[in-house]
Scaffold this motif. Sequence first.
Motif, PDB file in Angstrom:
ATOM      1  N   ALA A   1       4.536  21.172 -33.165  1.00  0.00           N
ATOM      2  CA  ALA A   1       3.241  21.709 -33.178  1.00  0.00           C
ATOM      3  C   ALA A   1       2.506  22.616 -34.543  1.00  0.00           C
ATOM      4  O   ALA A   1       1.575  22.719 -34.036  1.00  0.00           O
ATOM      5  CB  ALA A   1       3.614  22.397 -32.361  1.00  0.00           C
ATOM      6  N   ALA A   2       3.568  22.642 -35.164  1.00  0.00           N
ATOM      7  CA  ALA A   2       3.072  23.183 -36.586  1.00  0.00           C
ATOM      8  C   ALA A   2       2.010  23.004 -37.509  1.00  0.00           C
ATOM      9  O   ALA A   2       1.209  23.161 -38.284  1.00  0.00           O
ATOM     10  CB  ALA A   2       4.381  23.589 -37.338  1.00  0.00           C
ATOM     11  N   GLY A   3       2.199  21.155 -37.204  1.00  0.00           N
ATOM     12  CA  GLY A   3       1.918  20.360 -37.871  1.00  0.00           C
ATOM     13  C   GLY A   3       0.484  19.627 -37.777  1.00  0.00           C
ATOM     14  O   GLY A   3      -0.627  19.132 -38.099  1.00  0.00           O
ATOM     15  N   ILE A   4       0.398  19.701 -36.205  1.00  0.00           N
ATOM     16  CA  ILE A   4      -0.451  18.554 -35.485  1.00  0.00           C
ATOM     17  C   ILE A   4      -2.106  19.443 -35.398  1.00  0.00           C
ATOM     18  O   ILE A   4      -3.269  18.673 -35.867  1.00  0.00           O
ATOM     19  CB  ILE A   4      -0.462  18.025 -33.813  1.00  0.00           C
ATOM     20  CG1 ILE A   4      -1.700  17.472 -33.090  1.00  0.00           C
ATOM     21  CG2 ILE A   4      -0.479  19.920 -33.531  1.00  0.00           C
ATOM     22  CD1 ILE A   4      -0.967  15.442 -33.390  1.00  0.00           C
TER      23      ILE A   4
ATOM     24  N   PHE B   1       3.996  21.784 -49.954  1.00  0.00           N
ATOM     25  CA  PHE B   1       2.657  23.182 -49.190  1.00  0.00           C
ATOM     26  C   PHE B   1       2.923  23.765 -47.826  1.00  0.00           C
ATOM     27  O   PHE B   1       4.412  24.849 -47.433  1.00  0.00           O
ATOM     28  CB  PHE B   1       1.629  23.129 -50.051  1.00  0.00           C
ATOM     29  CG  PHE B   1       0.806  25.018 -50.093  1.00  0.00           C
ATOM     30  CD1 PHE B   1       1.519  25.619 -50.651  1.00  0.00           C
ATOM     31  CD2 PHE B   1       0.579  24.802 -49.222  1.00  0.00           C
ATOM     32  CE1 PHE B   1       0.953  27.327 -50.529  1.00  0.00           C
ATOM     33  CE2 PHE B   1       0.142  26.484 -48.771  1.00  0.00           C
ATOM     34  CZ  PHE B   1       0.935  27.331 -49.615  1.00  0.00           C
ATOM     35  N   PHE B   2       3.048  22.940 -47.065  1.00  0.00           N
ATOM     36  CA  PHE B   2       2.335  23.772 -46.117  1.00  0.00           C
ATOM     37  C   PHE B   2       3.855  23.274 -45.076  1.00  0.00           C
ATOM     38  O   PHE B   2       4.944  23.619 -44.257  1.00  0.00           O
ATOM     39  CB  PHE B   2       1.805  22.990 -44.573  1.00  0.00           C
ATOM     40  CG  PHE B   2       0.602  23.479 -44.494  1.00  0.00           C
ATOM     41  CD1 PHE B   2      -0.097  24.660 -44.660  1.00  0.00           C
ATOM     42  CD2 PHE B   2      -0.834  22.391 -45.502  1.00  0.00           C
ATOM     43  CE1 PHE B   2      -1.107  25.641 -44.779  1.00  0.00           C
ATOM     44  CE2 PHE B   2      -1.637  22.914 -46.078  1.00  0.00           C
ATOM     45  CZ  PHE B   2      -2.069  24.427 -44.963  1.00  0.00           C
ATOM     46  N   GLY B   3       5.199  21.825 -45.708  1.00  0.00           N
ATOM     47  CA  GLY B   3       6.222  21.631 -45.279  1.00  0.00           C
ATOM     48  C   GLY B   3       6.767  22.690 -46.020  1.00  0.00           C
ATOM     49  O   GLY B   3       8.249  23.317 -44.702  1.00  0.00           O
TER      50      GLY B   3
ATOM     51  N   GLY C   1      -0.990  15.453 -44.581  1.00  0.00           N
ATOM     52  CA  GLY C   1      -0.473  16.678 -46.043  1.00  0.00           C
ATOM     53  C   GLY C   1       0.533  17.643 -44.576  1.00  0.00           C
ATOM     54  O   GLY C   1       2.094  18.133 -44.434  1.00  0.00           O
ATOM     55  N   GLY C   2      -0.897  17.673 -44.524  1.00  0.00           N
ATOM     56  CA  GLY C   2      -0.389  19.197 -43.357  1.00  0.00           C
ATOM     57  C   GLY C   2       0.450  19.035 -41.699  1.00  0.00           C
ATOM     58  O   GLY C   2       1.131  19.546 -41.524  1.00  0.00           O
ATOM     59  N   PHE C   3       0.535  17.878 -41.456  1.00  0.00           N
ATOM     60  CA  PHE C   3       1.174  17.719 -40.816  1.00  0.00           C
ATOM     61  C   PHE C   3       2.327  16.884 -41.411  1.00  0.00           C
ATOM     62  O   PHE C   3       3.626  16.915 -40.364  1.00  0.00           O
ATOM     63  CB  PHE C   3      -0.125  16.927 -39.046  1.00  0.00           C
ATOM     64  CG  PHE C   3       0.756  15.647 -38.932  1.00  0.00           C
ATOM     65  CD1 PHE C   3       1.255  16.762 -37.747  1.00  0.00           C
ATOM     66  CD2 PHE C   3       1.055  14.403 -38.552  1.00  0.00           C
ATOM     67  CE1 PHE C   3       2.229  15.818 -36.587  1.00  0.00           C
ATOM     68  CE2 PHE C   3       2.417  14.089 -37.858  1.00  0.00           C
ATOM     69  CZ  PHE C   3       2.455  14.665 -36.752  1.00  0.00           C
ATOM     70  N   ALA C   4       2.382  15.814 -42.036  1.00  0.00           N
ATOM     71  CA  ALA C   4       3.281  15.366 -42.317  1.00  0.00           C
ATOM     72  C   ALA C   4       4.645  16.638 -41.936  1.00  0.00           C
ATOM     73  O   ALA C   4       5.916  15.865 -42.669  1.00  0.00           O
ATOM     74  CB  ALA C   4       3.025  14.186 -43.738  1.00  0.00           C
ATOM     75  N   GLY C   5       4.267  16.949 -43.708  1.00  0.00           N
ATOM     76  CA  GLY C   5       5.641  18.243 -44.156  1.00  0.00           C
ATOM     77  C   GLY C   5       6.014  18.625 -43.409  1.00  0.00           C
ATOM     78  O   GLY C   5       7.146  18.556 -43.476  1.00  0.00           O
ATOM     79  N   PRO C   6       5.274  19.281 -42.326  1.00  0.00           N
ATOM     80  CA  PRO C   6       6.199  20.208 -41.480  1.00  0.00           C
ATOM     81  C   PRO C   6       6.878  19.315 -40.307  1.00  0.00           C
ATOM     82  O   PRO C   6       7.928  19.719 -39.730  1.00  0.00           O
ATOM     83  CB  PRO C   6       5.340  21.560 -40.903  1.00  0.00           C
ATOM     84  CG  PRO C   6       4.169  21.017 -41.947  1.00  0.00           C
ATOM     85  CD  PRO C   6       3.771  20.194 -42.740  1.00  0.00           C
TER      86      PRO C   6
END
Length: 434
Positions: free
Chosen positions: A59-62, A260-262, A382-387
Amino acid sequence: MEPGHNELRKRTMAKVAWRLIPFMILMFCVNFLDRVNIGFAALQMNRDLSLTPADYGFAAGILFVFYAGAEIPSNLILERVGARIWLARIMITWGLIAAANAFVYDKNSLYVLRMLLGLAEAGFFPGIMLYLIRWFPEEERAGAITLFMIGNPISVIFGAPLSTALLSLDQFFGLAGWQWMFVLEGLPAVVLGIVALWWLTERPSEANWLTPDEREWLTRQIELEGKAKQHTRLVKWSDVFTNGPTWILAFSKFCVLLAFFGVTLWMPQIVKSLGALSNAQAGLVTAIPYVFATVASIYVGKRSDRTGERGKHIAVPSIIGAGGFLVAGMINNPYIALLGLCIALSGLWIANTIFWTLPARILTGASAAAGIALINSVGNLGGFAGPYLAGWVRTYSAGFGIVLAILGGFLALSAVINFAVAYADDRRRAQALA
């Protein structure tokens, strides 16, 4: 440089900076907080919606998948209709959708609202970058980008304790604390979008708040820099899709934003894992690494402008930041682990800010709009992949040690890529001058 010319430059850029940067910092503060406040909502929401670590990570990354998919079309529309109107549209729609996140009732409805939020936000960040390129000459650019982007850590410095404080409104008028948080932090974007319609000016030539000589100097300076970059041979916006350096920078951005988003979207939970902290205490502690990141990025950004060097000013902090991730993940002492997070966030944010001087050096015109959007689109995957990666690893491991080590590895990889691109561009420029 003649004294009179130098005085005109200083006077003009001071006016431009005071007019645009504070408002843009405020825009970015609200934008970023609406992206990451799900991390604070998770302290209550995961229980209420019965979300597993993998559910939350998805949910955080989608958001970033849909953000990335609509990025290039959105930025090309901005190029046609103008930044003032399009950025205002983005802010108003994302603010309404961010507030609507308060009314999700299960993981699937949360997924849908996060997807819509990504679509609404598409084009905001690359649009701002394109806007800054049009207003700040290259020798002023890293400092301007750094100042604008401190809106990101500032949003967490103030937003972390604010968000956790809003969680205490639990069951006020029948709404959970996380629902109040989404509503009260989403609506300011709508207000800023309306204000942007009359505060932003499209181009220097239209700035009636500059004197005629200031408008003429800045317009000419930006035009001269655009002509100087014609050796890149990227004439049409479609040229960026076959340009190797653009794709390399896009992959580098992917690595940075994965790290970063991870860490950012899991930070409240990482901080709570360091000790027995209440939600309010976790909010305060979460803000500490972002204070370090703000100070470090301003200092290094100014130093990079002063020396004109970009590659080392990105790569060295990235390597140091990767070391911070390892310290945070491997040391059991909570105080040393927190110091590691401070170092990690500082390296990440320096790399993330000065990075944007690199595409500005190789792209111009319509190719700049498409190129910046392409880089940001791929990067935001990467904002999806990290979280999601963090949530998946967290499901099968005890604590966040392995998660932090993996995120640090991606940051180190980005350091190597960015240094190589900057070095190659320096050589190309030297050959062109010769």
